[in-house]
Write a protein that holds these residues in place. Structure first.
Motif, PDB file in Angstrom:
ATOM      1  N   HIS A  50       0.837  -1.202   0.000  1.00 24.63           N
ATOM      2  CA  HIS A  50       0.000   0.000   0.000  1.00 24.63           C
ATOM      3  C   HIS A  50       0.865   1.242   0.000  1.00 24.63           C
ATOM      4  O   HIS A  50       2.051   1.216   0.347  1.00 24.63           O
ATOM      5  CB  HIS A  50      -0.923   0.027   1.217  1.00 24.63           C
ATOM      6  CG  HIS A  50      -0.211   0.116   2.534  1.00 24.63           C
ATOM      7  ND1 HIS A  50       0.487  -0.934   3.072  1.00 24.63           N
ATOM      8  CD2 HIS A  50      -0.070   1.154   3.405  1.00 24.63           C
ATOM      9  CE1 HIS A  50       1.025  -0.564   4.223  1.00 24.63           C
ATOM     10  NE2 HIS A  50       0.705   0.703   4.445  1.00 24.63           N
ATOM     11  N   SER A  51       0.248   2.352  -0.383  1.00 26.33           N
ATOM     12  CA  SER A  51       0.777   3.690  -0.165  1.00 26.33           C
ATOM     13  C   SER A  51      -0.127   4.337   0.876  1.00 26.33           C
ATOM     14  O   SER A  51      -1.348   4.350   0.719  1.00 26.33           O
ATOM     15  CB  SER A  51       0.766   4.502  -1.462  1.00 26.33           C
ATOM     16  OG  SER A  51       1.214   5.815  -1.243  1.00 26.33           O
ATOM     17  N   ASP A  52       0.456   4.818   1.960  1.00 25.33           N
ATOM     18  CA  ASP A  52      -0.337   5.286   3.093  1.00 25.33           C
ATOM     19  C   ASP A  52      -1.431   6.264   2.677  1.00 25.33           C
ATOM     20  O   ASP A  52      -1.183   7.253   1.975  1.00 25.33           O
ATOM     21  CB  ASP A  52       0.565   5.986   4.120  1.00 25.33           C
ATOM     22  CG  ASP A  52       1.430   5.012   4.901  1.00 25.33           C
ATOM     23  OD1 ASP A  52       1.027   3.854   5.041  1.00 25.33           O
ATOM     24  OD2 ASP A  52       2.509   5.432   5.369  1.00 25.33           O
ATOM     25  N   MET A  53      -2.642   5.939   3.118  1.00 27.24           N
ATOM     26  CA  MET A  53      -3.789   6.850   3.017  1.00 27.24           C
ATOM     27  C   MET A  53      -4.048   7.347   1.602  1.00 27.24           C
ATOM     28  O   MET A  53      -4.437   8.502   1.392  1.00 27.24           O
ATOM     29  CB  MET A  53      -3.596   8.039   3.975  1.00 27.24           C
ATOM     30  CG  MET A  53      -3.603   7.655   5.437  1.00 27.24           C
ATOM     31  SD  MET A  53      -3.179   9.036   6.559  1.00 27.24           S
ATOM     32  CE  MET A  53      -4.487  10.199   6.174  1.00 27.24           C
ATOM     33  N   SER A  54      -3.860   6.488   0.600  1.00 18.39           N
ATOM     34  CA  SER A  54      -4.202   6.920  -0.760  1.00 18.39           C
ATOM     35  C   SER A  54      -5.700   7.141  -0.906  1.00 18.39           C
ATOM     36  O   SER A  54      -6.151   7.674  -1.924  1.00 18.39           O
ATOM     37  CB  SER A  54      -3.703   5.908  -1.802  1.00 18.39           C
ATOM     38  OG  SER A  54      -4.457   4.717  -1.790  1.00 18.39           O
ATOM     39  N   HIS A  99       4.739   0.046   0.446  1.00 19.11           N
ATOM     40  CA  HIS A  99       5.439  -0.741   1.467  1.00 19.11           C
ATOM     41  C   HIS A  99       4.523  -1.823   2.021  1.00 19.11           C
ATOM     42  O   HIS A  99       3.304  -1.800   1.836  1.00 19.11           O
ATOM     43  CB  HIS A  99       5.999   0.152   2.572  1.00 19.11           C
ATOM     44  CG  HIS A  99       4.971   0.982   3.279  1.00 19.11           C
ATOM     45  ND1 HIS A  99       4.432   2.121   2.734  1.00 19.11           N
ATOM     46  CD2 HIS A  99       4.384   0.838   4.492  1.00 19.11           C
ATOM     47  CE1 HIS A  99       3.563   2.649   3.575  1.00 19.11           C
ATOM     48  NE2 HIS A  99       3.505   1.886   4.644  1.00 19.11           N
ATOM     49  N   LEU A 100       5.151  -2.751   2.715  1.00 18.53           N
ATOM     50  CA  LEU A 100       4.490  -3.961   3.209  1.00 18.53           C
ATOM     51  C   LEU A 100       5.137  -4.364   4.519  1.00 18.53           C
ATOM     52  O   LEU A 100       6.373  -4.493   4.588  1.00 18.53           O
ATOM     53  CB  LEU A 100       4.643  -5.088   2.181  1.00 18.53           C
ATOM     54  CG  LEU A 100       4.354  -6.517   2.623  1.00 18.53           C
ATOM     55  CD1 LEU A 100       2.857  -6.715   2.813  1.00 18.53           C
ATOM     56  CD2 LEU A 100       4.885  -7.509   1.591  1.00 18.53           C
ATOM     57  N   ALA A 101       4.335  -4.567   5.569  1.00 22.20           N
ATOM     58  CA  ALA A 101       4.835  -5.037   6.859  1.00 22.20           C
ATOM     59  C   ALA A 101       4.743  -6.559   6.914  1.00 22.20           C
ATOM     60  O   ALA A 101       3.689  -7.132   6.634  1.00 22.20           O
ATOM     61  CB  ALA A 101       4.026  -4.421   7.996  1.00 22.20           C
ATOM     62  N   MET A 102       5.847  -7.206   7.274  1.00 26.81           N
ATOM     63  CA  MET A 102       5.883  -8.665   7.363  1.00 26.81           C
ATOM     64  C   MET A 102       5.275  -9.126   8.692  1.00 26.81           C
ATOM     65  O   MET A 102       5.560  -8.563   9.747  1.00 26.81           O
ATOM     66  CB  MET A 102       7.319  -9.166   7.261  1.00 26.81           C
ATOM     67  CG  MET A 102       8.063  -8.704   6.015  1.00 26.81           C
ATOM     68  SD  MET A 102       7.333  -9.320   4.485  1.00 26.81           S
ATOM     69  CE  MET A 102       7.685 -11.072   4.634  1.00 26.81           C
ATOM     70  N   ASN A 103       4.450 -10.166   8.630  1.00 24.69           N
ATOM     71  CA  ASN A 103       3.779 -10.702   9.822  1.00 24.69           C
ATOM     72  C   ASN A 103       4.331 -12.091  10.123  1.00 24.69           C
ATOM     73  O   ASN A 103       3.661 -13.105   9.936  1.00 24.69           O
ATOM     74  CB  ASN A 103       2.268 -10.742   9.596  1.00 24.69           C
ATOM     75  CG  ASN A 103       1.508 -11.124  10.855  1.00 24.69           C
ATOM     76  OD1 ASN A 103       2.028 -11.035  11.964  1.00 24.69           O
ATOM     77  ND2 ASN A 103       0.266 -11.556  10.691  1.00 24.69           N
ATOM     78  N   ASN A 149      -2.711   0.649  -5.637  1.00 24.62           N
ATOM     79  CA  ASN A 149      -2.245  -0.327  -4.648  1.00 24.62           C
ATOM     80  C   ASN A 149      -3.378  -1.250  -4.240  1.00 24.62           C
ATOM     81  O   ASN A 149      -4.547  -0.872  -4.282  1.00 24.62           O
ATOM     82  CB  ASN A 149      -1.635   0.383  -3.438  1.00 24.62           C
ATOM     83  CG  ASN A 149      -2.643   1.170  -2.631  1.00 24.62           C
ATOM     84  OD1 ASN A 149      -3.303   0.642  -1.744  1.00 24.62           O
ATOM     85  ND2 ASN A 149      -2.783   2.476  -2.952  1.00 24.62           N
ATOM     86  N   SER A 150      -3.017  -2.456  -3.829  1.00 25.56           N
ATOM     87  CA  SER A 150      -4.018  -3.491  -3.589  1.00 25.56           C
ATOM     88  C   SER A 150      -4.831  -3.268  -2.320  1.00 25.56           C
ATOM     89  O   SER A 150      -5.863  -3.911  -2.135  1.00 25.56           O
ATOM     90  CB  SER A 150      -3.343  -4.867  -3.519  1.00 25.56           C
ATOM     91  OG  SER A 150      -2.376  -4.911  -2.489  1.00 25.56           O
ATOM     92  N   THR A 151      -4.410  -2.370  -1.450  1.00 22.43           N
ATOM     93  CA  THR A 151      -5.154  -2.110  -0.221  1.00 22.43           C
ATOM     94  C   THR A 151      -6.292  -1.118  -0.435  1.00 22.43           C
ATOM     95  O   THR A 151      -7.414  -1.342   0.031  1.00 22.43           O
ATOM     96  CB  THR A 151      -4.203  -1.595   0.875  1.00 22.43           C
ATOM     97  OG1 THR A 151      -3.207  -2.584   1.141  1.00 22.43           O
ATOM     98  CG2 THR A 151      -4.951  -1.300   2.167  1.00 22.43           C
ATOM     99  N   TYR A 152      -6.049  -0.039  -1.136  1.00 25.37           N
ATOM    100  CA  TYR A 152      -7.014   1.050  -1.205  1.00 25.37           C
ATOM    101  C   TYR A 152      -7.595   1.313  -2.593  1.00 25.37           C
ATOM    102  O   TYR A 152      -8.594   2.029  -2.702  1.00 25.37           O
ATOM    103  CB  TYR A 152      -6.386   2.343  -0.686  1.00 25.37           C
ATOM    104  CG  TYR A 152      -5.909   2.251   0.745  1.00 25.37           C
ATOM    105  CD1 TYR A 152      -6.762   1.827   1.760  1.00 25.37           C
ATOM    106  CD2 TYR A 152      -4.592   2.575   1.094  1.00 25.37           C
ATOM    107  CE1 TYR A 152      -6.332   1.729   3.070  1.00 25.37           C
ATOM    108  CE2 TYR A 152      -4.154   2.494   2.404  1.00 25.37           C
ATOM    109  CZ  TYR A 152      -5.026   2.065   3.389  1.00 25.37           C
ATOM    110  OH  TYR A 152      -4.585   1.973   4.689  1.00 25.37           O
ATOM    111  N   THR A 153      -7.009   0.786  -3.662  1.00 28.71           N
ATOM    112  CA  THR A 153      -7.567   1.010  -4.993  1.00 28.71           C
ATOM    113  C   THR A 153      -8.702   0.025  -5.242  1.00 28.71           C
ATOM    114  O   THR A 153      -8.520  -1.189  -5.079  1.00 28.71           O
ATOM    115  CB  THR A 153      -6.491   0.844  -6.073  1.00 28.71           C
ATOM    116  OG1 THR A 153      -5.391   1.706  -5.774  1.00 28.71           O
ATOM    117  CG2 THR A 153      -7.043   1.200  -7.442  1.00 28.71           C
TER     118      THR A 153
END
Length: 294
Positions: A105-109, A264-268, A212-216
């Motif tokens: 994601h790109s923050d808050m797109s 960016h991507l946070a690893m879990n 981005n796959s989170t917000y688009t």
């Protein structure tokens, strides 16, 4: 290789983007010439890292605010007493459907004016795991075919927070005490905004892919079903390994990145351990697309 800066020592961490900067104490007020070199290093490396920092919340805020006004992030409870700091946390006993920040994601797109960038500071770091990855969206655009670039230059896309923060959103817990972060939904989660698929960076003038796959959700003027095949290709293309870097966190490390040309991507991958990061978010402006030739 000669050092391109007078006041900084930089070490690239990958071929695509990312550099560590040595010899800078962010707890002090930096001279203007040092700060301007940090800004230049950010534009040239897209994400930069400072290890071994010892920052109070106010010092973190003071450094970040030199880049611009700081935003209060919606949906997530801020650090007590510091509304400009977003605590990004996962506890050792937590299980989650999806980690906060756990998709590219790109923050808050989803905002009308998405952030210029973010500064993330490591306070509690697991003994292994919990790395963060970044991807170079200049390179993602530059490596597309000329014909596809031509098509994307004329497209806009619809962004929204609904999949993350809507009712039943992937990271919403509505104050569940089992989770360290308090992430709640509200009416803003379903609002939609339209941004160009290719944005022109206001400082560098370069073109960057901006979906981005989170917000688009979809391309403007098209259905989700029509949009999905091309969007999925772009998501996978943008995350190609050769476009990325990966940062191993240490206590006191700070990452500063440019949201206008990175994802960016946070690893879990650190179940059973605590992790706590503090993030400031720097205000930006409305994305500007490629001027179409008549």
């Amino acid at each position: 290789m000669s050092n391109p800066y007078r006041h900084l020592q930089t070490r690239p961490i990958a071929g695509a983007l990312g550099a560590e900067i040595d010899g800078v104490d962010l707890s002090r007020e930096l001279p203007a010439e040092v700060f301007e070199e940090i800004r230049r290093a950010l534009h040239e490396n897209l994400v930069i890292f400072f290890r071994g920092q010892r920052l109070t919340p106010q010092q973190h805020i003071d450094f970040s605010a030199r880049f611009g006004e700081l935003l209060e992030v919606p949906f997530v409870r801020a650090l007590d007493g510091y509304p400009a700091i977003l605590p990004v946390m996962k506890g050792k006993a937590e299980t989650k459907r999806r980690l906060f920040g756990g998709l590219w994601h790109s923050d808050m797109s989803y905002a009308q004016e998405p952030p210029l960038g973010s500064a993330l500071y490591g306070r509690v770091i697991p003994p292994y795991g919990g790395d963060t990855m970044w991807a170079n969206m200049y390179r993602a655009y530059d490596t597309l075919s000329d014909r596809l670039k031509q098509m994307l230059d004329g497209l806009n896309a619809v962004h929204s927070a609904v999949r993350s923060y809507g009712s039943g959103g992937a990271v919403v817990n509505n104050g569940d005490p089992a989770h360290k972060m308090d992430v709640r939904t509200d009416d803003r989660a379903v609002q939609e905004v339209i941004h160009p698929v290719v944005r022109v960076h206001p400082a560098t003038g370069r073109k960057a892919l901006y979906v981005n796959s989170t917000y688009t959700l979809r391309f403007d003027g098209m259905t989700q079903e029509e949009s999905e095949p091309l969007l999925q290709f772009l998501y996978e293309h943008a995350a190609r390994p050769e476009f990325t870097c990966r940062f191993r966190w240490s206590e006191g490390a700070l990452a500063l990145w440019d949201n206008r040309c990175t994802q960016h991507l946070a690893m879990n991958d650190y179940d059973g351990f605590d992790r706590e990061m503090h993030r400031t978010t720097i205000s930006g402006d409305r994305p500007v697309g490629v001027a179409l030739r008549v």
